[in-house]
Design a protein around this motif. Structure first.
Motif, PDB file in Angstrom:
ATOM      1  N   LYS A   1       0.835  -1.183   0.000  1.00  0.00           N
ATOM      2  CA  LYS A   1       0.000   0.000   0.000  1.00  0.00           C
ATOM      3  C   LYS A   1       0.879   1.245   0.000  1.00  0.00           C
ATOM      4  N   SER A   2       0.624   2.147  -0.942  1.00  0.00           N
ATOM      5  CA  SER A   2       1.444   3.355  -1.064  1.00  0.00           C
ATOM      6  C   SER A   2       0.891   4.512  -0.259  1.00  0.00           C
ATOM      7  N   GLY A   3      -0.402   4.548  -0.012  1.00  0.00           N
ATOM      8  CA  GLY A   3      -1.005   5.672   0.686  1.00  0.00           C
ATOM      9  C   GLY A   3      -1.483   6.764  -0.240  1.00  0.00           C
ATOM     10  N   PHE A   4      -1.156   6.669  -1.519  1.00  0.00           N
ATOM     11  CA  PHE A   4      -1.633   7.652  -2.479  1.00  0.00           C
ATOM     12  C   PHE A   4      -3.110   7.443  -2.758  1.00  0.00           C
ATOM     13  N   GLU A   5      -3.740   8.527  -3.200  1.00  0.00           N
ATOM     14  CA  GLU A   5      -5.132   8.441  -3.608  1.00  0.00           C
ATOM     15  C   GLU A   5      -5.195   8.307  -5.122  1.00  0.00           C
ATOM     16  N   PRO A   6      -6.202   7.639  -5.650  1.00  0.00           N
ATOM     17  CA  PRO A   6      -6.325   7.526  -7.109  1.00  0.00           C
ATOM     18  C   PRO A   6      -6.483   8.898  -7.736  1.00  0.00           C
ATOM     19  N   PRO A   7      -5.951   9.108  -8.934  1.00  0.00           N
ATOM     20  CA  PRO A   7      -6.082  10.422  -9.590  1.00  0.00           C
ATOM     21  C   PRO A   7      -7.527  10.705  -9.941  1.00  0.00           C
ATOM     22  N   GLY A   8      -7.849  11.990  -9.957  1.00  0.00           N
ATOM     23  CA  GLY A   8      -9.201  12.392 -10.312  1.00  0.00           C
ATOM     24  C   GLY A   8      -9.414  12.371 -11.811  1.00  0.00           C
ATOM     25  N   ASP A   9     -10.590  12.774 -12.183  1.00  0.00           N
ATOM     26  CA  ASP A   9     -10.915  12.810 -13.602  1.00  0.00           C
ATOM     27  C   ASP A   9     -10.073  13.864 -14.310  1.00  0.00           C
ATOM     28  N   VAL A  10      -9.697  13.561 -15.517  1.00  0.00           N
ATOM     29  CA  VAL A  10      -8.925  14.500 -16.332  1.00  0.00           C
ATOM     30  C   VAL A  10      -9.891  15.523 -16.927  1.00  0.00           C
ATOM     31  N   GLU A  11      -9.596  16.789 -16.689  1.00  0.00           N
ATOM     32  CA  GLU A  11     -10.445  17.853 -17.198  1.00  0.00           C
ATOM     33  C   GLU A  11     -10.184  18.086 -18.678  1.00  0.00           C
ATOM     34  N   VAL A  12     -11.189  18.586 -19.351  1.00  0.00           N
ATOM     35  CA  VAL A  12     -11.059  18.929 -20.769  1.00  0.00           C
ATOM     36  C   VAL A  12     -10.199  20.175 -20.892  1.00  0.00           C
ATOM     37  N   GLU A  13      -9.222  20.151 -21.756  1.00  0.00           N
ATOM     38  CA  GLU A  13      -8.375  21.305 -22.028  1.00  0.00           C
ATOM     39  C   GLU A  13      -8.887  21.967 -23.302  1.00  0.00           C
TER      40      GLU A  13
ATOM     41  N   ASN B   1      -8.854  18.348  -9.884  1.00  0.00           N
ATOM     42  CA  ASN B   1      -8.766  17.030 -10.510  1.00  0.00           C
ATOM     43  C   ASN B   1      -7.487  16.837 -11.296  1.00  0.00           C
ATOM     44  N   ALA B   2      -6.700  17.890 -11.419  1.00  0.00           N
ATOM     45  CA  ALA B   2      -5.460  17.748 -12.189  1.00  0.00           C
ATOM     46  C   ALA B   2      -4.463  16.950 -11.400  1.00  0.00           C
ATOM     47  N   LYS B   3      -3.697  16.106 -12.108  1.00  0.00           N
ATOM     48  CA  LYS B   3      -2.739  15.224 -11.420  1.00  0.00           C
ATOM     49  C   LYS B   3      -1.652  16.019 -10.743  1.00  0.00           C
ATOM     50  N   GLY B   4      -1.222  17.098 -11.385  1.00  0.00           N
ATOM     51  CA  GLY B   4      -0.134  17.886 -10.806  1.00  0.00           C
ATOM     52  C   GLY B   4      -0.533  18.612  -9.561  1.00  0.00           C
ATOM     53  N   ALA B   5      -1.855  18.815  -9.350  1.00  0.00           N
ATOM     54  CA  ALA B   5      -2.294  19.565  -8.177  1.00  0.00           C
ATOM     55  C   ALA B   5      -2.396  18.715  -6.942  1.00  0.00           C
ATOM     56  N   MET B   6      -2.192  17.394  -7.081  1.00  0.00           N
ATOM     57  CA  MET B   6      -2.314  16.508  -5.915  1.00  0.00           C
ATOM     58  C   MET B   6      -1.188  16.781  -4.941  1.00  0.00           C
ATOM     59  N   THR B   7      -1.515  16.761  -3.703  1.00  0.00           N
ATOM     60  CA  THR B   7      -0.530  16.993  -2.655  1.00  0.00           C
ATOM     61  C   THR B   7      -0.231  15.678  -1.984  1.00  0.00           C
ATOM     62  N   TYR B   8       1.031  15.252  -2.049  1.00  0.00           N
ATOM     63  CA  TYR B   8       1.452  13.995  -1.444  1.00  0.00           C
ATOM     64  C   TYR B   8       2.360  14.285  -0.283  1.00  0.00           C
ATOM     65  N   ILE B   9       2.484  13.262   0.519  1.00  0.00           N
ATOM     66  CA  ILE B   9       3.363  13.396   1.680  1.00  0.00           C
ATOM     67  C   ILE B   9       4.793  13.149   1.248  1.00  0.00           C
TER      68      ILE B   9
END
Length: 631
Positions: free
Chosen positions: A290-302, A623-631
């Protein structure tokens, strides 16, 4: 059938009552052959048991080697596998198999001790006893044969003397009847005949004596000596047969004695198989990976159809920058983990605080607008070294350092794995610390004994070792506190991630429309290459800095957008690494403010750079992958 059994029983009784001395008085040679065969049979049975013992030893050795072959190796990956119930059950089976092999060794040892050694010793005694009995029998046989020879000799002598006496008598009668023979010759013949008769009489008496003696000895031989010797041989043979029977019984008992333990070994294997729990194994797999990460959100339309407003100064700046930029197709000479523009933007990113926002609400109040800080360009080597020591940029180089063990704080691991690793290190440190404390206490007691009894030793000789142990304890305590701080940090952030309300009240709200505070502290995030990045409070600079780079870097996918921003004031980027923007222009945010007052943005695929954070209003995409905050 019952009648046959009764006949057989009577025959057995009659046979058991038979005595070799009376029934086999004339079978000396056959008894000698039979007893010799009996000894050979015991030797053959002993050889059989010996070979069985060797087979048991060989089998036990092969079983032990097999068990040892599949035992987990120390300090290997196999040790980690034995946390699963199936692997532990297999290990228990191997241990039981090792005990099972030990029982076969016990069989071999008991066969050797109770049968092979006993029979070997008994065979030697049996041979000596048989030799003694048959020696007495041959001596008795030789004695009766000698008596018979003496009797025959006396008989032949008596016969010869009788014939000579008869011839002497016939000669005397002939001489006595002859008138022409003198009286002296007649007297001589008469004396000769009397002498022969006397000799014949003596021979007869001798013959009768030998005959009487032989008859007596023969009677004693066949009715006393031989029965006694044969009886001893019979007892010897029956004892031999009984000994073989006892050995066979012992052979069975040796195998039977190990059956309870063998049964326990088999029961242990069965219990080991029953201890396998698939659900527990599944839980351990989750705990291990288990990594502790959350699954990525939906990819927004660009939406690329949005028009980007540009100023004249911006266009001229971009044109001037675009002239000297090499084409993308020519930058694939070598494989590198960065784009040229990405690395150069990292190296040339602003290092001084950004200019303050204009005091007037619009750029018309300021004739030329705010200016980016004018500063002499730093040497490239200095910026490269600064880049190598910056952790949030150094994460991209992990693909080049595959063989490393990772930083000390395990920040290269996912949160759950990092927490487990830190906890394991703390446990190891506590064990070492306890050993050192115990050793210190022991040395302290020894020193007290030396103080009370100076003749036993010098108390001062213990001080260097105590000082060394004290230093080790201090170092271990410091390491323990350090790892505990890291562990507390990880657990705190894991708890924050597990609380949806706290997670949503952080950098952005659930609707992704609330502007972010531009003066907030830098947060952790995922690096562009997907590796795990820790904040500056826990980072460790690399001890060795790489200074050799080629001047070509391979293209890779651009950094993902983590939101959008709207410029509040116009900005003309004059320093290397900055980008100009017009008031009200919409840009894509690709890297948030790290605390230095600069935000990295992108206008299109080839235009990106840094702008003052205070000059823009940022809208992060939840929902953007880059905006996720990880430990």
């Amino acid at each position: 059938m019952h009648r046959n059994r009764g006949s057989f029983g009577r025959n057995c009784t009659e046979t058991m009552s038979c005595r070799w001395g009376t029934e086999l008085w004339d079978q000396f040679d056959n008894l000698e052959k039979h007893t010799h065969w009996g000894i050979e049979f015991v030797e053959r049975y002993t050889k059989f048991v010996k070979e069985r013992s060797e087979i048991e030893i060989s089998y036990a050795k092969q079983i032990r080697n097999l068990s040892k072959k599949y035992q987990p190796k120390k300090n290997s990956r196999e040790e980690d596998e034995y946390k699963y119930t199936s692997c532990r059950a297999f290990l228990m089976t191997l241990n039981e198999l090792n005990d099972y092999a030990g029982q076969h060794e016990v069989i071999a040892e008991n066969l050797t001790t109770h049968i092979i050694c006993e029979l070997t010793r008994y065979i030697q005694e049996l041979k000596a006893e048989r030799k003694s009995h048959f020696h007495d029998g041959r001596r008795a046989q030789q004695h009766i044969e000698n008596s018979w020879k003496q009797l025959e000799s006396s008989k032949r002598r008596f016969e010869r003397d009788c014939k000579e006496a008869d011839r002497a008598q016939q000669y005397f009668d002939k001489i006595d009847a002859d008138i022409n023979v003198t009286k002296a010759d007649v007297e001589k013949a008469r004396q000769q005949a009397q002498l022969k008769h006397q000799v014949a009489e003596d021979s007869k008496n001798e013959y009768l004596t030998y005959l009487q003696k032989f008859n007596k000895e023969q009677n004693e031989h066949y009715y006393s000596l031989i029965p006694h010797i044969f009886q001893k041989i019979q007892e010897m043979e029956e004892k031999r047969i009984e000994k073989v029977g006892e050995s066979m019984k012992t052979y069975a008992e040796v195998n039977r004695k190990v059956l309870p333990i063998v049964s326990k070994c088999l029961d242990g294997m069965t219990n080991a198989a029953a201890s396998i729990e698939p659900t527990m194994v599944s839980s351990l797999v989750v705990e291990s990976f288990k990594s502790g990460f959350e699954p990525p959100g939906d990819v927004e339309v660009e939406d690329y159809s949005l028009s980007m407003r540009r100023t004249v100064s911006e266009s001229s700046y971009l044109n001037s920058r675009g002239e000297g930029k090499p084409s993308r197709s020519n930058s694939r000479g070598k494989l590198w983990p960065f784009k040229r523009n990405k690395l150069m933007s990292l190296l040339a990113s602003p290092r001084q605080p950004p200019p303050p926002p204009p005091t007037s609400p619009s750029p018309g109040a300021v004739p030329n607008g705010p200016q980016s800080p004018q500063q002499p360009k730093e040497p490239l080597s200095h910026r490269l070294n600064e880049f190598m020591t910056s952790k949030h940029k150094m994460q991209c180089l992990r693909s080049l350092t595959r063989g490393g063990s990772g930083p000390e704080d395990c920040s290269h691991l996912p949160p759950e794995q990092r927490r487990k690793k830190l906890q394991a290190k703390i446990n190891d440190i506590n064990k070492e610390l306890q050993k050192e404390v115990d050793q210190r206490d022991a040395l302290t007691k020894m020193k007290d004994v030396y103080v009370k009894n100076p003749h036993m030793g010098d108390p001062n000789s213990v001080d260097p070792r105590l000082e060394e142990i004290g230093q080790d304890i201090d170092k271990l305590e410091l390491d323990s506190r350090k790892y505990e701080a890291w562990l507390l940090e990880v657990e705190t952030r894991l708890a924050e991630k597990s609380d949806p309300h706290r997670r949503q009240s952080g950098l952005y709200d659930s609707n992704a429309t609330t502007p972010v505070n531009n003066n907030c502290a830098p947060v952790n995030r995922e690096s562009p290459d997907g590796s795990y990045t820790e904040d500056h409070s826990t980072e460790h600079h690399l001890k060795s800095r790489s200074t050799d780079f080629d001047d070509d870097f391979d293209d890779e996918d651009p950094l993902p957008t983590i939101g959008t921003c709207k410029s509040l004031y116009p900005f003309e980027g004059q320093n290397e690494g900055t980008i100009s923007m017009a008031e009200g222009e919409l840009l894509y945010v690709i890297e948030e403010d790290k605390g230095d007052g600069w935000t990295r943005v992108r206008r299109n695929e080839d235009e990106e750079g840094y702008v003052p954070t205070s000059y823009i209003k940022v809208f992060f995409d939840t929902n953007a992958k880059g905006a996720m905050t990880y430990i």
